[in-house]
Design a protein around this motif. Structure first.
Motif, PDB file in Angstrom:
ATOM      1  N   VAL A  72      26.785 -16.561  39.002  1.00  0.00           N
ATOM      2  CA  VAL A  72      27.689 -17.620  38.555  1.00  0.00           C
ATOM      3  C   VAL A  72      27.313 -18.954  39.194  1.00  0.00           C
ATOM      4  O   VAL A  72      27.281 -19.999  38.520  1.00  0.00           O
ATOM      5  N   TYR A  73      27.023 -18.943  40.493  1.00  0.00           N
ATOM      6  CA  TYR A  73      26.679 -20.184  41.188  1.00  0.00           C
ATOM      7  C   TYR A  73      25.377 -20.780  40.658  1.00  0.00           C
ATOM      8  O   TYR A  73      25.278 -21.993  40.437  1.00  0.00           O
ATOM      9  N   ILE A  74      24.368 -19.919  40.462  1.00  0.00           N
ATOM     10  CA  ILE A  74      23.077 -20.413  39.961  1.00  0.00           C
ATOM     11  C   ILE A  74      23.215 -20.932  38.538  1.00  0.00           C
ATOM     12  O   ILE A  74      22.721 -22.019  38.199  1.00  0.00           O
ATOM     13  N   ALA A  75      23.899 -20.163  37.696  1.00  0.00           N
ATOM     14  CA  ALA A  75      24.105 -20.597  36.309  1.00  0.00           C
ATOM     15  C   ALA A  75      24.913 -21.884  36.263  1.00  0.00           C
ATOM     16  O   ALA A  75      24.644 -22.778  35.451  1.00  0.00           O
ATOM     17  N   GLY A  76      25.908 -21.999  37.161  1.00  0.00           N
ATOM     18  CA  GLY A  76      26.700 -23.224  37.219  1.00  0.00           C
ATOM     19  C   GLY A  76      25.873 -24.424  37.616  1.00  0.00           C
ATOM     20  O   GLY A  76      26.058 -25.525  37.082  1.00  0.00           O
ATOM     21  N   GLY A  77      24.934 -24.233  38.573  1.00  0.00           N
ATOM     22  CA  GLY A  77      24.066 -25.334  38.981  1.00  0.00           C
ATOM     23  C   GLY A  77      23.161 -25.802  37.859  1.00  0.00           C
ATOM     24  O   GLY A  77      22.955 -27.001  37.664  1.00  0.00           O
ATOM     25  N   ILE A  78      22.632 -24.848  37.088  1.00  0.00           N
ATOM     26  CA  ILE A  78      21.757 -25.205  35.974  1.00  0.00           C
ATOM     27  C   ILE A  78      22.552 -25.886  34.861  1.00  0.00           C
ATOM     28  O   ILE A  78      22.135 -26.903  34.305  1.00  0.00           O
ATOM     29  N   GLN A  79      23.706 -25.335  34.536  1.00  0.00           N
ATOM     30  CA  GLN A  79      24.505 -25.887  33.449  1.00  0.00           C
ATOM     31  C   GLN A  79      25.126 -27.224  33.814  1.00  0.00           C
ATOM     32  O   GLN A  79      25.321 -28.075  32.942  1.00  0.00           O
ATOM     33  N   SER A  80      25.417 -27.449  35.106  1.00  0.00           N
ATOM     34  CA  SER A  80      25.992 -28.725  35.530  1.00  0.00           C
ATOM     35  C   SER A  80      25.043 -29.876  35.262  1.00  0.00           C
ATOM     36  O   SER A  80      25.450 -30.935  34.779  1.00  0.00           O
ATOM     37  N   GLN A  81      23.780 -29.665  35.560  1.00  0.00           N
ATOM     38  CA  GLN A  81      22.836 -30.751  35.316  1.00  0.00           C
ATOM     39  C   GLN A  81      22.592 -30.940  33.830  1.00  0.00           C
ATOM     40  O   GLN A  81      22.352 -32.058  33.370  1.00  0.00           O
ATOM     41  N   GLN A  82      22.692 -29.861  33.038  1.00  0.00           N
ATOM     42  CA  GLN A  82      22.550 -30.008  31.599  1.00  0.00           C
ATOM     43  C   GLN A  82      23.710 -30.815  31.023  1.00  0.00           C
ATOM     44  O   GLN A  82      23.523 -31.643  30.136  1.00  0.00           O
ATOM     45  N   ILE A  83      24.919 -30.586  31.550  1.00  0.00           N
ATOM     46  CA  ILE A  83      26.084 -31.364  31.119  1.00  0.00           C
ATOM     47  C   ILE A  83      25.917 -32.832  31.496  1.00  0.00           C
ATOM     48  O   ILE A  83      26.213 -33.742  30.711  1.00  0.00           O
ATOM     49  N   THR A  84      25.426 -33.067  32.728  1.00  0.00           N
ATOM     50  CA  THR A  84      25.194 -34.438  33.175  1.00  0.00           C
ATOM     51  C   THR A  84      24.160 -35.135  32.294  1.00  0.00           C
ATOM     52  O   THR A  84      24.314 -36.309  31.932  1.00  0.00           O
ATOM     53  N   LYS A  85      23.124 -34.402  31.922  1.00  0.00           N
ATOM     54  CA  LYS A  85      22.088 -34.970  31.062  1.00  0.00           C
ATOM     55  C   LYS A  85      22.649 -35.324  29.693  1.00  0.00           C
ATOM     56  O   LYS A  85      22.334 -36.376  29.129  1.00  0.00           O
ATOM     57  N   GLU A  86      23.492 -34.441  29.140  1.00  0.00           N
ATOM     58  CA  GLU A  86      24.078 -34.706  27.834  1.00  0.00           C
ATOM     59  C   GLU A  86      24.987 -35.930  27.879  1.00  0.00           C
ATOM     60  O   GLU A  86      25.000 -36.740  26.950  1.00  0.00           O
ATOM     61  N   LYS A  87      25.739 -36.084  28.979  1.00  0.00           N
ATOM     62  CA  LYS A  87      26.608 -37.244  29.116  1.00  0.00           C
ATOM     63  C   LYS A  87      25.791 -38.530  29.207  1.00  0.00           C
ATOM     64  O   LYS A  87      26.155 -39.561  28.628  1.00  0.00           O
ATOM     65  N   ASP A  88      24.662 -38.484  29.929  1.00  0.00           N
ATOM     66  CA  ASP A  88      23.800 -39.656  30.030  1.00  0.00           C
ATOM     67  C   ASP A  88      23.242 -40.037  28.663  1.00  0.00           C
ATOM     68  O   ASP A  88      23.140 -41.226  28.327  1.00  0.00           O
ATOM     69  N   GLU A  89      22.878 -39.017  27.870  1.00  0.00           N
ATOM     70  CA  GLU A  89      22.341 -39.291  26.532  1.00  0.00           C
ATOM     71  C   GLU A  89      23.417 -39.895  25.638  1.00  0.00           C
ATOM     72  O   GLU A  89      23.140 -40.803  24.844  1.00  0.00           O
ATOM     73  N   GLN A  90      24.645 -39.395  25.759  1.00  0.00           N
ATOM     74  CA  GLN A  90      25.733 -39.955  24.951  1.00  0.00           C
ATOM     75  C   GLN A  90      26.018 -41.401  25.327  1.00  0.00           C
ATOM     76  O   GLN A  90      26.282 -42.251  24.470  1.00  0.00           O
ATOM     77  N   ARG A  91      25.963 -41.701  26.613  1.00  0.00           N
ATOM     78  CA  ARG A  91      26.198 -43.088  27.060  1.00  0.00           C
ATOM     79  C   ARG A  91      25.112 -44.011  26.573  1.00  0.00           C
ATOM     80  O   ARG A  91      25.374 -45.139  26.152  1.00  0.00           O
ATOM     81  N   SER A  92      23.867 -43.528  26.616  1.00  0.00           N
ATOM     82  CA  SER A  92      22.770 -44.380  26.144  1.00  0.00           C
ATOM     83  C   SER A  92      22.859 -44.623  24.641  1.00  0.00           C
ATOM     84  O   SER A  92      22.545 -45.706  24.160  1.00  0.00           O
TER      85      SER A  92
END
Length: 232
Positions: free
Chosen positions: A208-228
């Protein structure tokens, strides 16, 4: 709790029974893995191969349920962790032997390994910069809280496994002293069940912790793309 005996010293470093037992389990698993995979067959698998494939299949299914995007990335680490913990927890049912996971030093080492693996897999998935950005999401004010969460869950991971295994062995010992040799027989089944459950919980939390770390950065990346996109 029983004091951990120091068997010998290598210079100033004391080698305890926990260290010896841990390395013995690792060596045993290595030998079993090598021997069991010598004569693998695709057409007519034997009983041992069928059993091994069932274990590996169950691990792959569990990992895929939690991390469907990249299960192959996490199966080697999480699967090895599960198998090691099952064997280490079950060692305590053998007379005169103690589960190395009943020592806080080993459970702390495993928790630190999970802690490092979370960041390793996170950085490996999409780069160091993108991974570290999720600690500042949704606001840089959350950085201290993210850091506290990282260390607190690592501590909880170590203490939970140690506490359950150590207390279980202590309970069996006390009942053996008070009631004799026949009463602890039902506790043997409890020890086996508890050993399997605690191994599963530790491995699942690591997943859960490892998957959460990977998915957290994917969410952050998606938010950055939406802002751009909005800025454009």
């Amino acid at each position: 709790m029983e004091e951990i005996a120091v068997l010998f010293h290598i210079g100033p470093l004391g080698i305890t029974t926990t260290v010896v037992m841990t390395w013995a389990i690792m060596l045993l698993l290595l030998l079993v893995s090598v021997i069991a995979t010598l004569n693998l067959r695709e057409d007519e698998p034997g009983m041992v191969q069928t059993m091994l494939e069932s274990v590996v299949g169950a691990i792959e299914t569990s990992v895929a349920d939690m991390m469907p995007q990249r299960p192959d990335l996490l199966v080697p680490f999480v699967g090895t962790l599960w198998i090691f913990l099952v064997v280490a927890n079950l060692v305590g049912i053998i007379p005169e032997l103690h589960s190395p996971t009943g020592d806080l030093s080993l459970t702390s080492a495993l928790a630190i390994l999970v802690f490092l693996s979370v960041h390793w897999y996170g950085m490996r998935s999409d780069g160091v910069r993108q991974y570290l950005k999720h600690y500042l999401s949704p606001s840089p004010v959350m950085l201290p809280f993210h850091l506290i969460s990282e260390f607190s869950r690592t501590l909880a991971l170590a203490v939970r496994l140690f506490g359950n295994i150590a207390s279980l062995e202590m309970a069996v010992l006390l009942v053996l002293i008070v009631a004799g040799f026949l009463v602890p027989v039902p506790l043997l089944a409890l020890h086996v069940i508890e050993a399997l459950v605690q191994a599963y919980i530790f491995g699942t939390l690591a997943l859960v912790y490892i998957a959460g770390g990977i998915q957290s950065q994917q969410i952050t990346k998606e938010k950055d793309e939406q802002r751009s996109e909005k800025n454009q």
